[in-house]
Scaffold this motif. Structure first.
Motif, PDB file in Angstrom:
ATOM      1  N   ARG A   1      12.391 -50.551  80.873  1.00  0.00           N
ATOM      2  CA  ARG A   1      11.355 -51.074  80.661  1.00  0.00           C
ATOM      3  C   ARG A   1      10.222 -50.069  80.308  1.00  0.00           C
ATOM      4  NH1 ARG A   1      10.646 -54.400  85.843  1.00  0.00           N
ATOM      5  NH2 ARG A   1      11.476 -52.309  86.512  1.00  0.00           N
ATOM      6  N   THR A   2      10.685 -48.702  80.641  1.00  0.00           N
ATOM      7  CA  THR A   2       9.440 -47.769  80.546  1.00  0.00           C
ATOM      8  C   THR A   2      10.086 -46.883  79.271  1.00  0.00           C
ATOM      9  OG1 THR A   2      10.297 -46.171  82.065  1.00  0.00           O
ATOM     10  CG2 THR A   2       9.019 -47.928  82.673  1.00  0.00           C
ATOM     11  N   ASN A   3       9.078 -46.429  78.542  1.00  0.00           N
ATOM     12  CA  ASN A   3       9.331 -45.513  77.484  1.00  0.00           C
ATOM     13  C   ASN A   3       9.823 -44.122  77.787  1.00  0.00           C
ATOM     14  OD1 ASN A   3       9.272 -46.414  74.991  1.00  0.00           O
ATOM     15  ND2 ASN A   3       7.093 -46.155  74.486  1.00  0.00           N
ATOM     16  N   LEU A   4       9.089 -43.714  79.234  1.00  0.00           N
ATOM     17  CA  LEU A   4       9.428 -42.387  79.598  1.00  0.00           C
ATOM     18  C   LEU A   4      10.753 -42.075  79.988  1.00  0.00           C
ATOM     19  CD1 LEU A   4       8.542 -39.778  80.807  1.00  0.00           C
ATOM     20  CD2 LEU A   4       8.079 -41.054  83.066  1.00  0.00           C
ATOM     21  N   HIS A   5      11.475 -43.195  80.696  1.00  0.00           N
ATOM     22  CA  HIS A   5      13.085 -43.177  80.888  1.00  0.00           C
ATOM     23  C   HIS A   5      13.514 -42.975  79.623  1.00  0.00           C
ATOM     24  CE1 HIS A   5      13.028 -44.546  85.205  1.00  0.00           C
ATOM     25  NE2 HIS A   5      11.879 -44.394  85.191  1.00  0.00           N
ATOM     26  N   SER A   6      13.538 -43.619  78.656  1.00  0.00           N
ATOM     27  CA  SER A   6      14.160 -43.404  77.294  1.00  0.00           C
ATOM     28  C   SER A   6      14.053 -42.050  76.775  1.00  0.00           C
ATOM     29  CB  SER A   6      13.756 -44.583  76.391  1.00  0.00           C
ATOM     30  OG  SER A   6      14.022 -45.899  76.769  1.00  0.00           O
ATOM     31  N   VAL A   7      12.937 -41.598  76.982  1.00  0.00           N
ATOM     32  CA  VAL A   7      12.585 -40.173  76.177  1.00  0.00           C
ATOM     33  C   VAL A   7      13.231 -39.215  77.195  1.00  0.00           C
ATOM     34  CG1 VAL A   7      10.829 -38.360  76.075  1.00  0.00           C
ATOM     35  CG2 VAL A   7      10.449 -40.732  75.284  1.00  0.00           C
ATOM     36  N   VAL A   8      13.196 -39.296  78.558  1.00  0.00           N
ATOM     37  CA  VAL A   8      14.123 -38.388  79.412  1.00  0.00           C
ATOM     38  C   VAL A   8      15.537 -38.522  79.130  1.00  0.00           C
ATOM     39  CG1 VAL A   8      14.479 -37.908  81.777  1.00  0.00           C
ATOM     40  CG2 VAL A   8      12.327 -38.401  81.127  1.00  0.00           C
ATOM     41  N   ALA A   9      16.156 -39.763  78.903  1.00  0.00           N
ATOM     42  CA  ALA A   9      17.532 -39.999  78.919  1.00  0.00           C
ATOM     43  C   ALA A   9      18.065 -39.408  77.497  1.00  0.00           C
ATOM     44  CB  ALA A   9      17.927 -41.367  78.898  1.00  0.00           C
ATOM     45  N   ASP A  10      17.160 -39.372  76.638  1.00  0.00           N
ATOM     46  CA  ASP A  10      17.394 -38.688  75.210  1.00  0.00           C
ATOM     47  C   ASP A  10      17.213 -37.116  75.629  1.00  0.00           C
ATOM     48  OD1 ASP A  10      17.734 -41.280  73.723  1.00  0.00           O
ATOM     49  OD2 ASP A  10      15.781 -41.001  72.979  1.00  0.00           O
ATOM     50  N   GLN A  11      16.382 -36.583  76.209  1.00  0.00           N
ATOM     51  CA  GLN A  11      16.400 -35.120  76.432  1.00  0.00           C
ATOM     52  C   GLN A  11      17.541 -34.858  77.145  1.00  0.00           C
ATOM     53  OE1 GLN A  11      12.538 -34.795  78.400  1.00  0.00           O
ATOM     54  NE2 GLN A  11      11.417 -34.485  76.389  1.00  0.00           N
ATOM     55  N   ILE A  12      18.001 -35.543  78.118  1.00  0.00           N
ATOM     56  CA  ILE A  12      19.282 -35.241  78.788  1.00  0.00           C
ATOM     57  C   ILE A  12      20.572 -34.956  77.907  1.00  0.00           C
ATOM     58  CG2 ILE A  12      20.813 -35.958  80.732  1.00  0.00           C
ATOM     59  CD1 ILE A  12      18.345 -37.055  82.109  1.00  0.00           C
ATOM     60  N   ARG A  13      20.491 -35.903  77.155  1.00  0.00           N
ATOM     61  CA  ARG A  13      21.635 -36.315  76.224  1.00  0.00           C
ATOM     62  C   ARG A  13      21.710 -35.185  75.138  1.00  0.00           C
ATOM     63  NH1 ARG A  13      20.843 -42.086  76.398  1.00  0.00           N
ATOM     64  NH2 ARG A  13      22.580 -42.778  77.771  1.00  0.00           N
ATOM     65  N   ASP A  14      20.505 -34.620  74.865  1.00  0.00           N
ATOM     66  CA  ASP A  14      20.163 -33.570  73.722  1.00  0.00           C
ATOM     67  C   ASP A  14      20.598 -32.144  74.456  1.00  0.00           C
ATOM     68  OD1 ASP A  14      19.374 -35.151  71.776  1.00  0.00           O
ATOM     69  OD2 ASP A  14      17.279 -34.651  72.048  1.00  0.00           O
ATOM     70  N   TYR A  15      20.155 -32.024  75.586  1.00  0.00           N
ATOM     71  CA  TYR A  15      20.379 -30.619  76.440  1.00  0.00           C
ATOM     72  C   TYR A  15      21.964 -30.607  76.849  1.00  0.00           C
ATOM     73  CZ  TYR A  15      20.051 -26.746  79.398  1.00  0.00           C
ATOM     74  OH  TYR A  15      20.090 -25.570  80.206  1.00  0.00           O
ATOM     75  N   PHE A  16      22.488 -31.877  77.313  1.00  0.00           N
ATOM     76  CA  PHE A  16      23.957 -31.587  77.932  1.00  0.00           C
ATOM     77  C   PHE A  16      25.047 -32.183  77.194  1.00  0.00           C
ATOM     78  CE2 PHE A  16      21.183 -31.460  81.893  1.00  0.00           C
ATOM     79  CZ  PHE A  16      21.824 -30.384  82.490  1.00  0.00           C
ATOM     80  N   GLY A  17      24.587 -32.876  76.070  1.00  0.00           N
ATOM     81  CA  GLY A  17      25.610 -33.287  75.065  1.00  0.00           C
ATOM     82  C   GLY A  17      26.627 -34.168  75.525  1.00  0.00           C
ATOM     83  N   GLU A  18      27.894 -33.939  75.163  1.00  0.00           N
ATOM     84  CA  GLU A  18      29.037 -34.717  75.522  1.00  0.00           C
ATOM     85  C   GLU A  18      29.391 -34.819  76.897  1.00  0.00           C
ATOM     86  OE1 GLU A  18      31.265 -36.440  73.699  1.00  0.00           O
ATOM     87  OE2 GLU A  18      29.663 -35.960  71.928  1.00  0.00           O
ATOM     88  N   ALA A  19      28.807 -33.968  77.942  1.00  0.00           N
ATOM     89  CA  ALA A  19      28.981 -33.840  79.205  1.00  0.00           C
ATOM     90  C   ALA A  19      28.304 -35.017  79.967  1.00  0.00           C
ATOM     91  CB  ALA A  19      28.442 -32.631  79.897  1.00  0.00           C
TER      92      ALA A  19
END
Length: 79
Positions: free
Chosen positions: A8-26
């Motif tokens: 329900r929050t944009n912040l969580h989606s943004v943070v999740a995207d940043q985590i995926r960008d940084y850690f990739g396939e892990a």
């Protein structure tokens, strides 16, 4: 593993995207959503699957277990 996710929050989606960008396939694809049943199960000292197997939290952890098994199978097959 992304936990306590609140779609329900944009912040969580943004943070999740940043985590995926940084850690990739892990990073696991499965998200563990913020869910009161998980907290209730913890208060009862029970796994969420035993506390309420039909809850969203239990289904999230079931999905995670399947994803872990799939990754392990790919590793053993060399892919």
């Amino acid at each position: 593993l992304i936990t306590m996710f609140d779609s329900r929050t944009n912040l969580h989606s943004v943070v999740a995207d940043q985590i995926r960008d940084y850690f990739g396939e892990a990073v696991f694809n499965t998200l563990i959503y913020k869910n009161i049943t998980i907290s209730e199960a913890e208060m009862q000292a029970l796994p969420v699957r035993l506390y309420d197997e039909n809850s969203r939290g239990a289904k999230n952890y079931d999905a995670l277990a399947k994803e872990v098994l799939q990754r392990e199978r790919r590793k053993t097959r060399g892919g």
